[in-house]
Structure formats: C-alpha cells, structure tokens
Design a protein around this motif. Sequence first.
Motif, PDB file in Angstrom:
ATOM      1  N   VAL A  92      33.380  45.201  44.325  1.00 22.69           N
ATOM      2  CA  VAL A  92      32.421  45.626  43.309  1.00 22.69           C
ATOM      3  C   VAL A  92      33.167  46.514  42.322  1.00 22.69           C
ATOM      4  CG1 VAL A  92      30.418  45.515  44.825  1.00 22.69           C
ATOM      5  CG2 VAL A  92      31.699  47.663  44.640  1.00 22.69           C
ATOM      6  N   VAL A  93      32.693  46.535  41.077  1.00 24.90           N
ATOM      7  CA  VAL A  93      33.278  47.420  40.068  1.00 24.90           C
ATOM      8  C   VAL A  93      32.706  48.818  40.255  1.00 24.90           C
ATOM      9  CG1 VAL A  93      33.417  47.946  37.610  1.00 24.90           C
ATOM     10  CG2 VAL A  93      33.719  45.597  38.396  1.00 24.90           C
ATOM     11  N   ASP A  94      33.606  49.757  40.342  1.00 24.29           N
ATOM     12  CA  ASP A  94      33.242  51.147  40.620  1.00 24.29           C
ATOM     13  C   ASP A  94      33.380  52.028  39.381  1.00 24.29           C
ATOM     14  OD1 ASP A  94      34.875  53.868  41.737  1.00 24.29           O
ATOM     15  OD2 ASP A  94      32.931  53.471  42.656  1.00 24.29           O
ATOM     16  N   ALA A  95      34.277  51.643  38.452  1.00 23.96           N
ATOM     17  CA  ALA A  95      34.479  52.414  37.227  1.00 23.96           C
ATOM     18  C   ALA A  95      35.214  51.551  36.215  1.00 23.96           C
ATOM     19  CB  ALA A  95      35.271  53.695  37.503  1.00 23.96           C
ATOM     20  N   ILE A  96      34.938  51.800  34.940  1.00 22.50           N
ATOM     21  CA  ILE A  96      35.607  51.107  33.840  1.00 22.50           C
ATOM     22  C   ILE A  96      36.004  52.130  32.788  1.00 22.50           C
ATOM     23  CG2 ILE A  96      35.288  49.535  31.885  1.00 22.50           C
ATOM     24  CD1 ILE A  96      33.611  47.757  33.600  1.00 22.50           C
ATOM     25  N   GLU A  97      37.212  52.000  32.276  1.00 18.05           N
ATOM     26  CA  GLU A  97      37.684  52.835  31.174  1.00 18.05           C
ATOM     27  C   GLU A  97      38.218  51.928  30.075  1.00 18.05           C
ATOM     28  OE1 GLU A  97      37.669  56.178  30.857  1.00 18.05           O
ATOM     29  OE2 GLU A  97      36.951  56.702  32.877  1.00 18.05           O
ATOM     30  N   GLU A  98      38.006  52.330  28.806  1.00 22.21           N
ATOM     31  CA  GLU A  98      38.516  51.599  27.655  1.00 22.21           C
ATOM     32  C   GLU A  98      39.240  52.600  26.748  1.00 22.21           C
ATOM     33  OE1 GLU A  98      35.453  48.156  26.614  1.00 22.21           O
ATOM     34  OE2 GLU A  98      34.420  50.066  26.949  1.00 22.21           O
ATOM     35  N   PRO A  99      40.468  52.974  27.105  1.00 23.17           N
ATOM     36  CA  PRO A  99      41.158  54.036  26.360  1.00 23.17           C
ATOM     37  C   PRO A  99      41.556  53.613  24.952  1.00 23.17           C
ATOM     38  CG  PRO A  99      42.621  53.038  27.969  1.00 23.17           C
ATOM     39  CD  PRO A  99      41.260  52.473  28.239  1.00 23.17           C
ATOM     40  N   VAL A 100      41.457  54.568  24.036  1.00 24.68           N
ATOM     41  CA  VAL A 100      41.929  54.387  22.659  1.00 24.68           C
ATOM     42  C   VAL A 100      42.874  55.535  22.336  1.00 24.68           C
ATOM     43  CG1 VAL A 100      39.856  53.178  21.888  1.00 24.68           C
ATOM     44  CG2 VAL A 100      39.958  55.671  21.711  1.00 24.68           C
ATOM     45  N   PHE A 101      43.679  55.354  21.311  1.00 24.75           N
ATOM     46  CA  PHE A 101      44.561  56.434  20.895  1.00 24.75           C
ATOM     47  C   PHE A 101      43.734  57.554  20.277  1.00 24.75           C
ATOM     48  CE2 PHE A 101      47.755  53.040  21.074  1.00 24.75           C
ATOM     49  CZ  PHE A 101      48.764  53.700  21.758  1.00 24.75           C
TER      50      PHE A 101
END
Length: 270
Positions: A231-240
């Motif tokens: 299962v997905v527990d966390a998502i991050e979408e980093p940007v500068f």
Amino acid sequence: MVDFAALSQETVDIWDRNADFWDERMGEGNAFHKILIEPTQLKLLSLQAGERVLDIGCGNGQFARMMASLGADVMAVDAAPRMIENARGRTPANADYAERLRYKVIDASDEGAMLALGESEFDAAVATMMLMDVASIEPIARVVRRILKPTGRMVFSIMHPCFNSTEGFAQIMERDETGGELVERLTVRVTRYIEPHTHKGLAMGGQPVPQNYFHRPLSALLGVFFNAGFVVDAIEEPVFPKGVPGDDGFGWLRYKDIPPVLSVRLRVGG
C-alpha cells in the motif's frame, strides 16, 4: 510480444557503457540529487542506526554511502558490473562506514538472485531513479515484498511520470503580458501519457549511449506494487526551492511549481 529478457540485457549493456561517464558527472550527487532526491528519500526512509537496507540499482553508490554513513547496514546491488566497480572505487576502505556497506552485481529482476540475499531480512529497500530504467518491474515488486520484514518499507524515486519524460513531453517557454509587464513562463506540454511505452533518451547530455526509458502512468506503476501486496504510505513531489537560482535554459532549476520527481513510500498491506 515484448522480449523482456533481451530488452533487460540491452539496458544493462547500455548502463555498463555509460557507467564511467555517469560516475564522473554524478560524483557524490548533483543538484538534482542533493536538493530534490536525497533529502526526500531520507525523510521517507526515516532510517534508524543498525537497520538493514537494500539499495536496488545503486549506480555509483552515492546514496548507499550516505545511508551507511548514517548508521544503516546497506547491501547495494546493480545489474551493471562497471557501476559496481565504480561504487567500490568510491568507497574508501578506511571510511568509518565501510564495514556497513557491501556491493554486489545483481539484476534486480532476477528473483532467485535477489531472494538469495535473504527473505524477511531487510528493514527497508530503496530504488533511486531506477524503476523507469527497468523493462519489467513486476519481479522487483514481488521480490521486495519477500525480502522485507513484515514491518518493512520501500521507498522509490522516479522521473515524475506526469511531467517529466523524454517522449510525449515538451518544455515550452511562454511569454505574455500581465498587469502591463511582459512575463515569461516555462510550461510542460504532455501529449503522450496513459500508454506505457519504451523509448531511448539521455539521462545526461553527452553520455556515450542513449538508454532505454520505460514510461508507465501512475496507475500502471503503482498497480504493480498493489498487486504485490503493498500500500502507498506517503508521496512526495519535490521541486527546487524559490531561493535556488535557475539556469539560463530549460533546466528543472527554473521550474518552481512543477515537480520533476515523484517519491513514494510503500508498506506491506494489512
């Protein structure tokens, strides 16, 4: 029908040929890794000293060395022999973390070789910007499910499949007038997303050989891990960050609102 075995071997051969160029340019991490990927993955992993971690597709080992320096016991594997040679060459024998870091040449899609590392032996697994370089990720999902402890987690980062690929995606400079001022904006145009496909591309300009990219939309990418019991527990979408100056071209340093990377933490489902 796709010959995954042949495609996988071609991919390994390409990365072996690119290994020295990649090692010279990457070193211990470029801005992309140091600002976007490394801090994001460390946050999601939340490593504890003494934990056993499997680094899948470790490349020249820069993230494996970082994890070992933080106290983790790291097994780092890569299918390209020259990548592993370079990784070993970058690991000083007298480093205080050297005894906690081991490298092996293993194709992550070879379930037998991966399972030989030990079932239910690892607290965490990490795949840094490599899943889009693999012809078939189903074997990886299955084997990671088995090598992780019941409370284990997997963290992976990839080129963001919605915004950052090398086919069907274009970076565009737009210019318009806003409030009496001429404003330039960088945008992304997507013309091909939902269909999984394979194409050649360059991870770094000037590399000896274009490598295979395997694009998967989010539904296909995550669906493989759901089917394996995650299962997905966390998502991050980093940007500068906005404080980081951009470059003069179409590089991702200039994009402050569009993420070039997707990072995901998975856990075994209940």
